[in-house]
Design a protein around this motif. Sequence first.
Motif, short mmCIF file in Angstrom:
data_model
loop_
_atom_site.label_atom_id
_atom_site.label_comp_id
_atom_site.label_asym_id
_atom_site.label_seq_id
_atom_site.Cartn_x
_atom_site.Cartn_y
_atom_site.Cartn_z
N PRO A 88 0.82 -1.21 0.00
CA PRO A 88 0.00 0.00 0.00
C PRO A 88 0.86 1.26 0.00
O PRO A 88 2.01 1.25 0.42
CB PRO A 88 -0.80 -0.11 1.30
CG PRO A 88 -0.16 -1.17 2.11
CD PRO A 88 0.71 -1.99 1.20
N GLY A 89 0.27 2.34 -0.50
CA GLY A 89 0.98 3.62 -0.48
C GLY A 89 0.78 4.30 0.86
O GLY A 89 -0.33 4.68 1.19
N TYR A 90 1.83 4.41 1.61
CA TYR A 90 1.75 5.05 2.92
C TYR A 90 1.93 6.56 2.74
O TYR A 90 2.83 7.00 2.04
CB TYR A 90 2.82 4.50 3.86
CG TYR A 90 2.74 3.00 4.02
CD1 TYR A 90 1.66 2.42 4.68
CD2 TYR A 90 3.71 2.17 3.50
CE1 TYR A 90 1.57 1.06 4.83
CE2 TYR A 90 3.62 0.79 3.65
CZ TYR A 90 2.55 0.25 4.31
OH TYR A 90 2.46 -1.11 4.45
N HIS A 91 1.07 7.33 3.37
CA HIS A 91 1.17 8.78 3.28
C HIS A 91 0.50 9.42 4.49
O HIS A 91 -0.30 8.79 5.18
CB HIS A 91 0.53 9.28 1.98
CG HIS A 91 -0.93 8.99 1.91
ND1 HIS A 91 -1.43 7.75 1.55
CD2 HIS A 91 -2.01 9.75 2.17
CE1 HIS A 91 -2.75 7.77 1.59
NE2 HIS A 91 -3.13 8.97 1.96
N LYS A 92 0.81 10.68 4.69
CA LYS A 92 0.21 11.43 5.79
C LYS A 92 -1.23 11.73 5.42
O LYS A 92 -1.51 12.23 4.34
CB LYS A 92 0.99 12.71 6.04
CG LYS A 92 0.53 13.48 7.24
CD LYS A 92 1.47 14.62 7.55
CE LYS A 92 1.10 15.29 8.85
NZ LYS A 92 2.16 16.21 9.28
N SER A 93 -2.13 11.42 6.32
CA SER A 93 -3.54 11.65 6.09
C SER A 93 -4.04 12.74 7.03
O SER A 93 -4.09 12.55 8.24
CB SER A 93 -4.32 10.35 6.34
OG SER A 93 -5.70 10.60 6.45
N SER A 94 -4.41 13.89 6.47
CA SER A 94 -4.91 14.98 7.31
C SER A 94 -6.23 14.60 7.97
O SER A 94 -6.52 15.03 9.09
CB SER A 94 -5.06 16.27 6.50
OG SER A 94 -5.89 16.06 5.39
N GLU A 95 -7.01 13.75 7.30
CA GLU A 95 -8.25 13.27 7.92
C GLU A 95 -7.94 12.44 9.16
O GLU A 95 -8.57 12.60 10.20
CB GLU A 95 -9.05 12.44 6.92
CG GLU A 95 -10.35 11.89 7.51
CD GLU A 95 -11.11 11.03 6.52
OE1 GLU A 95 -11.97 10.27 7.00
OE2 GLU A 95 -10.84 11.09 5.31
N ARG A 96 -6.97 11.57 9.05
CA ARG A 96 -6.57 10.74 10.19
C ARG A 96 -6.03 11.61 11.33
O ARG A 96 -6.39 11.42 12.49
CB ARG A 96 -5.53 9.72 9.75
CG ARG A 96 -5.30 8.60 10.74
CD ARG A 96 -4.37 7.53 10.21
NE ARG A 96 -4.93 6.88 9.03
CZ ARG A 96 -4.23 6.56 7.94
NH1 ARG A 96 -2.94 6.81 7.88
NH2 ARG A 96 -4.80 5.97 6.92
N VAL A 97 -5.19 12.57 10.99
CA VAL A 97 -4.60 13.46 12.01
C VAL A 97 -5.69 14.24 12.74
O VAL A 97 -5.61 14.44 13.95
CB VAL A 97 -3.55 14.41 11.37
CG1 VAL A 97 -3.11 15.47 12.36
CG2 VAL A 97 -2.35 13.61 10.87
#
Length: 161
Positions: free
Chosen positions: A2-11
């Motif tokens: 999977p492509g790991y990335h920073k998620s502003s929704e998650r934050v």
Amino acid sequence: MPGYHKSSERVSQFTDQQYRVTQHDETEPPFANAYWDNKAPGIYVDIVSGEPLFASVDKYDSGTGWPSLTKPLVADHVVERPDSNHGTIRVEVRSARGDSHLGHLFSDGPRDRGGLRYRINSASLRFIPATELAHEGYGQYSSLFSVSEEDAAEASGRSAA
């Protein structure tokens, strides 16, 4: 993979402590965090990006009150940077894709396991039990643990075939 990335929704869904630790480089209190005494088999992933970071097989009790591990699960997912914020030179540990502050690296770990101690904040981690690895999309790490198919099926609510 999977492509790991920073998620502003998650934050935006983090607790105050998770936000302060991962986004503002704070440190949670010792002995008062989720994983310092966790002995269950599984992996620890970045709560921001989902990157697999550490495995319980590399965890040990350092007596410090924070999760202490001897090495990353995937070296490319952990970034080490100089940190002089508190008047001393330390090595900060961050996740590569999520850019989360994870903790610090010290050279006082077990000598027979490489001598390193990654002192990590529980607030920056999500623990995935070994029995849930496949269900959560991290099945490639299942071989690190002795988990029977029956245990995995029971933990995920499915019956073994």
